[in-house]
Motif scaffolding. Structure first.
Motif, PDB file in Angstrom:
ATOM      1  N   GLY A  20       0.746  -1.222  -0.101  1.00 59.45           N
ATOM      2  CA  GLY A  20       0.027  -0.302   0.277  1.00 59.45           C
ATOM      3  C   GLY A  20       0.712   1.172  -0.413  1.00 59.45           C
ATOM      4  O   GLY A  20       1.576   1.090   0.470  1.00 59.45           O
ATOM      5  N   GLY A  34      -5.189   3.636  -3.612  1.00 58.27           N
ATOM      6  CA  GLY A  34      -4.240   2.577  -2.644  1.00 58.27           C
ATOM      7  C   GLY A  34      -3.125   3.704  -1.201  1.00 58.27           C
ATOM      8  O   GLY A  34      -2.069   2.688  -1.376  1.00 58.27           O
ATOM      9  N   THR A  52      -2.647   3.293   2.209  1.00 56.53           N
ATOM     10  CA  THR A  52      -2.684   2.812   3.026  1.00 56.53           C
ATOM     11  C   THR A  52      -2.237   3.093   4.604  1.00 56.53           C
ATOM     12  O   THR A  52      -2.826   3.082   5.458  1.00 56.53           O
ATOM     13  CB  THR A  52      -3.185   1.230   3.072  1.00 56.53           C
ATOM     14  OG1 THR A  52      -0.653   1.713   2.933  1.00 56.53           O
ATOM     15  CG2 THR A  52      -3.331  -0.001   1.591  1.00 56.53           C
ATOM     16  N   THR A  73       6.942   4.089  -0.689  1.00 55.84           N
ATOM     17  CA  THR A  73       6.178   2.858  -0.014  1.00 55.84           C
ATOM     18  C   THR A  73       6.700   2.788   0.739  1.00 55.84           C
ATOM     19  O   THR A  73       6.694   2.884   2.068  1.00 55.84           O
ATOM     20  CB  THR A  73       6.479   1.971  -1.149  1.00 55.84           C
ATOM     21  OG1 THR A  73       7.393   1.129  -1.936  1.00 55.84           O
ATOM     22  CG2 THR A  73       5.067   2.036  -2.358  1.00 55.84           C
ATOM     23  N   TYR A  87      -1.893  -4.237   1.744  1.00 57.24           N
ATOM     24  CA  TYR A  87      -1.237  -3.812   0.328  1.00 57.24           C
ATOM     25  C   TYR A  87      -2.566  -3.235  -0.430  1.00 57.24           C
ATOM     26  O   TYR A  87      -3.658  -3.308   0.454  1.00 57.24           O
ATOM     27  CB  TYR A  87      -0.550  -5.205   0.324  1.00 57.24           C
ATOM     28  CG  TYR A  87      -1.529  -6.677   0.253  1.00 57.24           C
ATOM     29  CD1 TYR A  87      -3.368  -7.036  -0.946  1.00 57.24           C
ATOM     30  CD2 TYR A  87      -2.350  -7.158   1.869  1.00 57.24           C
ATOM     31  CE1 TYR A  87      -4.041  -7.989  -0.876  1.00 57.24           C
ATOM     32  CE2 TYR A  87      -3.388  -8.163   1.512  1.00 57.24           C
ATOM     33  CZ  TYR A  87      -4.123  -8.318   0.223  1.00 57.24           C
ATOM     34  OH  TYR A  87      -4.731  -9.294   0.206  1.00 57.24           O
ATOM     35  N   ILE A  88      -2.716  -3.393  -1.438  1.00 57.81           N
ATOM     36  CA  ILE A  88      -3.347  -2.907  -2.912  1.00 57.81           C
ATOM     37  C   ILE A  88      -3.089  -3.606  -4.119  1.00 57.81           C
ATOM     38  O   ILE A  88      -2.544  -4.728  -4.240  1.00 57.81           O
ATOM     39  CB  ILE A  88      -3.233  -1.493  -2.814  1.00 57.81           C
ATOM     40  CG1 ILE A  88      -1.631  -0.819  -4.137  1.00 57.81           C
ATOM     41  CG2 ILE A  88      -3.415  -0.484  -1.971  1.00 57.81           C
ATOM     42  CD1 ILE A  88      -1.823   0.461  -4.190  1.00 57.81           C
ATOM     43  N   LEU A 136      -3.528  -3.891  -7.985  1.00 58.09           N
ATOM     44  CA  LEU A 136      -3.170  -3.033  -9.227  1.00 58.09           C
ATOM     45  C   LEU A 136      -4.306  -3.325 -10.622  1.00 58.09           C
ATOM     46  O   LEU A 136      -3.923  -4.697 -10.790  1.00 58.09           O
ATOM     47  CB  LEU A 136      -2.246  -2.334  -9.660  1.00 58.09           C
ATOM     48  CG  LEU A 136      -1.958  -0.956  -8.399  1.00 58.09           C
ATOM     49  CD1 LEU A 136      -0.619  -0.593  -9.555  1.00 58.09           C
ATOM     50  CD2 LEU A 136      -3.023  -0.421  -8.359  1.00 58.09           C
ATOM     51  N   ASN A 176      -5.306   6.689 -10.533  1.00 59.60           N
ATOM     52  CA  ASN A 176      -5.511   6.121  -8.949  1.00 59.60           C
ATOM     53  C   ASN A 176      -6.736   5.028  -9.309  1.00 59.60           C
ATOM     54  O   ASN A 176      -7.672   3.874  -8.858  1.00 59.60           O
ATOM     55  CB  ASN A 176      -6.674   7.283  -8.039  1.00 59.60           C
ATOM     56  CG  ASN A 176      -5.751   7.801  -7.772  1.00 59.60           C
ATOM     57  OD1 ASN A 176      -4.509   7.603  -7.941  1.00 59.60           O
ATOM     58  ND2 ASN A 176      -6.297   9.479  -7.429  1.00 59.60           N
ATOM     59  N   VAL A 214      -6.748   1.004  -9.135  1.00 59.72           N
ATOM     60  CA  VAL A 214      -6.277  -0.028  -7.729  1.00 59.72           C
ATOM     61  C   VAL A 214      -7.768  -0.537  -7.042  1.00 59.72           C
ATOM     62  O   VAL A 214      -9.082   0.555  -7.617  1.00 59.72           O
ATOM     63  CB  VAL A 214      -6.357   1.878  -6.469  1.00 59.72           C
ATOM     64  CG1 VAL A 214      -6.725   1.164  -5.313  1.00 59.72           C
ATOM     65  CG2 VAL A 214      -5.032   2.178  -6.689  1.00 59.72           C
ATOM     66  N   THR A 259      -8.293  -2.087  -1.583  1.00 58.82           N
ATOM     67  CA  THR A 259      -7.016  -2.094  -0.889  1.00 58.82           C
ATOM     68  C   THR A 259      -7.653  -2.161   0.494  1.00 58.82           C
ATOM     69  O   THR A 259      -8.427  -2.828   1.007  1.00 58.82           O
ATOM     70  CB  THR A 259      -7.070  -0.402  -0.631  1.00 58.82           C
ATOM     71  OG1 THR A 259      -7.404   0.706  -1.752  1.00 58.82           O
ATOM     72  CG2 THR A 259      -6.416   0.615   0.210  1.00 58.82           C
ATOM     73  N   LYS A 294     -12.796  -1.238  -5.844  1.00 60.21           N
ATOM     74  CA  LYS A 294     -12.660   0.148  -7.300  1.00 60.21           C
ATOM     75  C   LYS A 294     -14.104   1.036  -6.412  1.00 60.21           C
ATOM     76  O   LYS A 294     -14.420   1.865  -6.921  1.00 60.21           O
ATOM     77  CB  LYS A 294     -12.230  -0.591  -8.198  1.00 60.21           C
ATOM     78  CG  LYS A 294     -12.516   0.512  -9.113  1.00 60.21           C
ATOM     79  CD  LYS A 294     -12.358  -0.279 -10.904  1.00 60.21           C
ATOM     80  CE  LYS A 294     -12.364   0.254 -11.449  1.00 60.21           C
ATOM     81  NZ  LYS A 294     -11.615   1.349 -12.167  1.00 60.21           N
TER      82      LYS A 294
END
Ligand SMILES: [Zn+2]
Length: 428
Positions: free
Chosen positions: A59, A116, A118, A345, A367-368, A370, A391, A394, A397, A407
């Motif tokens: 994330g 995304g 976090t 990150t 974490y995310i 994509l 964005n 994503v 999330t 999303k």
């Protein structure tokens, strides 16, 4: 209960790994490795399977935000800095109630999760003569599900609105009360800046950070005038002055650090202080360009922030960080994709002293996912994330192992209505 994320593709230490998995327990990653091996080690775990078109990455870490500034969008866009501060920023803040703070922050944090992000370090100075405003903001973060670093501002300058100003004693006791009330939140101290906090207050904040072993966030050297002013009034440029006040150490998170001398850069590195760079806001406000390459060469730990939150996106901050260095140095290799990704990150998390920003054992399970379905196969994915992603890519999330945002989730119910009436009421 364990959870295992099985990823066809994941970004680990800047590299794309195939058939990677990690196990999570109690909000943290407890093991990582080859997917089959991890699945075998955790029988009975809840499985999350991510396919070939879904890239799993740590994330994003937002090192500096003022979430309430989403209320200034549109009507305060194109002002010079001093007027932006006096006619827009300081105008709205005294009117905000804790309930309005709640909805403002709830909406801003939801936007960040959708992008995304976090972890957010919220530099909070809408104190409203007490802790009710701060508690509303912290509640908003908890309800949204974002990991919060709460940099509780101390400010005692005459020019600031009365509701911002506090005695050192009040600032200290209120910060302590928040630490006791919210042990799960990373609460730090944030003397606002060299112009909005007195030297006594900055010294007291540095002592507080040492005693409570917390970080100290401070705005510094954002504008050119600041250096000339501190040099004339106190005989030292801003970073040197912070150092003189005992407020430059491994606990210091210097926000901006644009107009600083070579000696000050070395001092930041020698003291182990960290820097958060806000390239989109620095452009928006016409501030200048931080020497990221110079600071990185000295080994300074740095992160990225969305600051004025015109459009919170660490993807865009990473891209802007890279592009601005290229133009500042007139060198296309000044700050590459891998370096920018690290700022958004792992390095960004280290700058805040939060165990996040990595898919490794011991880190928070943040974490995310994509969407990479339409990425040309020859593009290295780290480069894609920095130079081409949006964005809207994503898909999911996850904070502390919990799926907090998908999303197409709608914004929190009630937020837009509450804020629309607020803006109308303030005649903005
Ligand atoms: Zn700021």
């Amino acid at each position: 209960m364990s959870v295992v994320a099985r990823c066809a593709r994941a970004l680990v230490d800047g590299k794309v790994l195939a058939d990677f998995a990690f196990a999570m327990e109690h909000g943290r990653i407890v093991a990582t490795g080859n997917a089959e091996e991890i699945v075998r080690r955790y029988p009975g775990a809840e499985m999350r399977i991510y396919g070939e078109n879904e890239l799993v990455i740590p994330g994003f870490v937002n090192g500096h935000s003022h979430a309430y500034q989403i209320l200034m969008r549109g009507w305060a866009d194109d002002l010079p800095f001093a007027r932006w501060r006096s006619d827009a920023l300081y105008k709205i803040v005294p009117h905000l109630t804790p309930d309005q703070i709640y909805w403002t922050f709830r909406l801003a944090f939801d936007e960040m999760l959708a992008a995304g992000i976090t972890t957010v370090a919220e530099f909070f100075y809408v104190n409203g003569a007490g802790n009710a405003h701060a508690e509303a903001a912290i509640r908003a973060a908890n309800d949204a599900g974002i990991r919060l670093v709460f940099a509780r501002t101390w400010m005692d300058a005459d020019y600031a609105p009365a509701a911002f100003r506090e005695s050192i004693e009040d600032a200290r006791s209120r910060t302590e009360a928040l630490m006791e009330a919210f042990p799960g939140v990373h609460i730090c101290v944030a003397p606002h800046s060299l112009h909005a906090a007195s030297h006594d207050m900055i010294r007291a904040a540095a002592q507080f950070a040492r005693e409570r072993d917390c970080m100290l966030h401070v705005h510094v050297a954002e504008a050119q005038y600041e250096g000339a002013e501190t040099l004339e009034r106190f005989g030292a440029t801003p970073i040197a002055l912070l150092d003189k006040l005992g407020a430059l150490s491994e606990r210091t998170v210097a926000i901006h650090a644009i107009y600083i001398t070579e000696d000050e850069k070395r001092r930041i590195a020698d003291r182990g202080a960290r820097v958060v760079h806000n390239p989109m806001t620095n452009q928006y406000l016409g501030d200048g360009i931080c020497d990221v390459r110079g600071l990185q060469a000295l080994g300074v730990t740095m992160g990225l922030g969305t600051d004025a939150d015109v459009r919170p996106s660490i993807i865009e901050e990473m891209r802007a960080a890279s592009l601005l260095q290229k133009i500042a140095k007139l060198d296309g290799s000044a700050l590459g994709a891998q370096a920018a990704l690290s700022l958004g990150t792992s390095q960004g998390a280290a700058a805040l002293r939060v165990d996040a920003g990595e898919l490794s054992a011991g880190a928070f399970a943040d974490y995310i996912v994509l969407d990479v379905a339409n990425v040309d196969p020859w593009i290295p994915l780290p480069n894609h994330v920095v130079y081409r992603a949006e964005n809207g890519d994503v898909l999911e999330t996850v904070v502390g192992g919990v799926r907090v945002r998908q999303k197409n989730d709608a914004p929190p119910a009630g937020a837009l209505q509450a804020l629309e009436s607020l803006v109308t009421q303030l005649h903005l």
